[in-house]
Design a protein around this motif. Structure first.
Motif, PDB file in Angstrom:
ATOM      1  N   GLN A  12       0.820  -1.247   0.069  1.00 22.40           N
ATOM      2  CA  GLN A  12       0.008  -0.052   0.134  1.00 22.40           C
ATOM      3  C   GLN A  12       0.914   1.343   0.231  1.00 22.40           C
ATOM      4  O   GLN A  12       0.206   2.383  -0.309  1.00 22.40           O
ATOM      5  N   HIS A 113       0.997  -9.292   4.572  1.00 19.73           N
ATOM      6  CA  HIS A 113      -0.131  -8.536   4.578  1.00 19.73           C
ATOM      7  C   HIS A 113      -0.585  -8.473   3.212  1.00 19.73           C
ATOM      8  O   HIS A 113      -0.470  -7.408   2.365  1.00 19.73           O
ATOM      9  N   GLU A 158      -5.000  -9.932   9.226  1.00 21.65           N
ATOM     10  CA  GLU A 158      -6.578 -10.241   8.638  1.00 21.65           C
ATOM     11  C   GLU A 158      -6.647 -11.546   7.857  1.00 21.65           C
ATOM     12  O   GLU A 158      -7.052 -11.338   6.600  1.00 21.65           O
ATOM     13  N   GLU A 396      -5.300   2.036  -1.408  1.00 20.26           N
ATOM     14  CA  GLU A 396      -6.495   1.186  -0.878  1.00 20.26           C
ATOM     15  C   GLU A 396      -7.159   0.058  -1.537  1.00 20.26           C
ATOM     16  O   GLU A 396      -8.269  -0.020  -1.818  1.00 20.26           O
ATOM     17  N   TRP A 397      -6.101  -0.934  -1.766  1.00 21.34           N
ATOM     18  CA  TRP A 397      -6.611  -2.108  -2.422  1.00 21.34           C
ATOM     19  C   TRP A 397      -7.566  -2.053  -3.605  1.00 21.34           C
ATOM     20  O   TRP A 397      -7.306  -1.124  -4.440  1.00 21.34           O
TER      21      TRP A 397
END
Ligand code: GBH
Length: 437
Positions: A12, A113, A158, A396-397
């Motif tokens: 990111q 991540h 996550e 942001e993905w």
């Protein structure tokens, strides 16, 4: 010492996608494929942090933080995922760790991540059980280099989102839409986590944690079908990832699958290796109603009556207190100390001609959530750290650069950083903490 920090992730912010021997990750592949991200945005340049890290460490030092959670790009360290180690990749994180420590900031690296080496995806990625020992070997390589200076490691970020968005729904890399067929991805991530805990400790790691994103689940009504659906959602989002790690068994998954053949004898002992801390990322609660007819045992009922972020996510600070006290009630003494490893919001931030960003909504968000955190601590939950997502506006993905989560505004055309009003707010908040203690 309570850790106050910000959090970021490699893909990111780093950019420099093809520099110094970095291999390709599944996010390079996915983002470069037309139609996958909003406006075709990629992390090729992102915040150019790979070149501007000194400036970014100075921004953190100016905030008065004592911790920083960042992630390590696996394909920078091992371009093909296993085998050859790229010294220049490790050197980058080595320099970063030293610069952080020199600034009085504790480095908290996350090993995964979501930017899996593409070469491992080509061998089946997280659907292939063989990835678990490969991840542990990567953990060992990184820890051999950094463990002497790192107080706290996070294995995975996550695993729920990586399974759900990446493999069940296809909204994130690697873009697979396997629905409940993605469940082995949960198990293989957890197995990788457990093996990595052992590898990290054997390489001198001091403290080790896993970061789960958790959500309080609210039934849409007190009617039985809504309550049952809410329980099924809680199983999928929260308990699937917390139970095996904390109490060594899976919750009842019969609403999703009848075939747990991917769980082998001995796996749960590995997965439940004792942890020093649990990382929790909190954004919002979820309201769940009885199933629609899409084959899932729940449907998302949406939350109304609360402010929303630019992303449309409801702002419910008390949900953080509810979540933490709920974890304590469920796991009791099996719950290790907690770090809030992410919390924050996207806002419609505007850089004014005067060079300011007045993000009052973000200040209110942070103030509210830190207040809720303190209440949870007053109610007996052992919390040891809080990390704002995020230091910088970043990639942001699937939303590309459209959602801004930073305390610092980034003009992506010039890479100019401008601290927002929330940055000044957090700086004075942290200064008060120091005089209080
Ligand atoms: C985190 O994921 C990631 O770790 C980080 O990389 C990312 O940039 C950051 O959050 C911000 O997105 O539709 O109202 O129910 C967060 C996972 C999943 C949390 C979607 C909020 C939906 C809110 N998110 N979830 S809602």
């Amino acid at each position: 010492m309570f850790l106050w920090g910000t959090a970021t992730a490699a893909y990111q912010i780093e950019g420099a996608a093809e520099e110094d021997g970095r291999g390709l990750s599944i996010w390079d592949t996915f983002a470069r494929e037309p139609g996958r991200t909003r406006d075709g945005h990629t992390g090729d340049v992102a915040c150019d942090h790979y070149h501007r890290w000194r400036e970014d460490v100075a921004l953190m030092s100016g905030l008065g933080l004592n911790a920083y959670r960042f992630s390590i790009s696996w394909p920078r360290v091992q371009p093909l995922g296993d085998g050859a180690v790229n010294a220049r990749g490790l050197d980058f994180y080595d320099r970063l760790v030293d610069a952080l420590l020199a600034a009085g900031i504790q480095p908290v690296p996350t090993l995964f991540h979501w930017d899996l080496p593409q070469a491992l995806q080509d061998r089946g990625g997280w659907m292939n059980r063989e990835i678990a020992p490969i991840f542990a070997e990567y953990a060992r390589v990184v820890a051999e280099r950094l463990a002497d200076r790192v107080p706290l490691w996070i294995t995975l970020n996550e695993p729920f989102v990586h399974m759900a968005f990446g493999h069940a729904l296809g909204m994130h890399a690697p873009g697979q839409a396997l629905l409940t067929g993605a469940l082995p991805v949960a198990h293989h991530q957890l197995l990788a986590h457990g093996l990595a805990v052992g590898a990290l400790r054997a390489s001198g790691a001091r403290q080790v944690a896993l970061t789960n994103n958790c959500t309080p689940v609210w039934p849409a009504s007190a009617e039985e079908p809504d309550v049952r659906a809410a329980d099924a959602y809680d199983v999928l989002h929260n308990r699937l990832f917390n139970d095996p790690v904390l109490i060594g068994k899976y919750p009842d998954l019969s609403a999703y699958t009848g075939d747990l053949g991917f769980v082998h004898d001995g796996d749960l002992e590995i997965i439940s290796a004792p942890l020093d801390a649990l990382g929790i990322n909190y954004y919002n609660p979820t309201r769940i109603a009885a199933p629609a007819d899409d084959g899932l045992p729940f449907s998302d009922a949406g939350i109304t009556g609360h402010p929303v972020t630019a992303f449309g996510w409801p702002v419910v600070p008390d949900g953080l207190r509810e979540l933490l006290t709920g974890l304590k009630a469920r796991y009791g003494d099996a719950l290790p100390p907690i770090h809030i490893t992410e919390n924050g919001c996207s806002q419609e931030d505007v850089l004014t001609e005067r060079g300011t960003v007045e993000d009052a909504g973000r200040i209110a968000y942070l103030e509210g959530h830190i207040g809720a955190l303190r209440q949870a601590m007053d109610e007996g939950v052992d919390v040891r750290g809080y990390f704002v997502w995020s230091l910088l506006d970043n990639f942001e993905w699937a939303e590309g650069y459209h959602q801004r989560f930073g305390l610092v505004h980034v003009d992506f055309a010039t890479q100019r950083r401008t601290p927002k009003a929330s940055y000044a707010w957090l700086r004075s908040f942290l200064a008060d903490q120091n005089t209080d203690t």
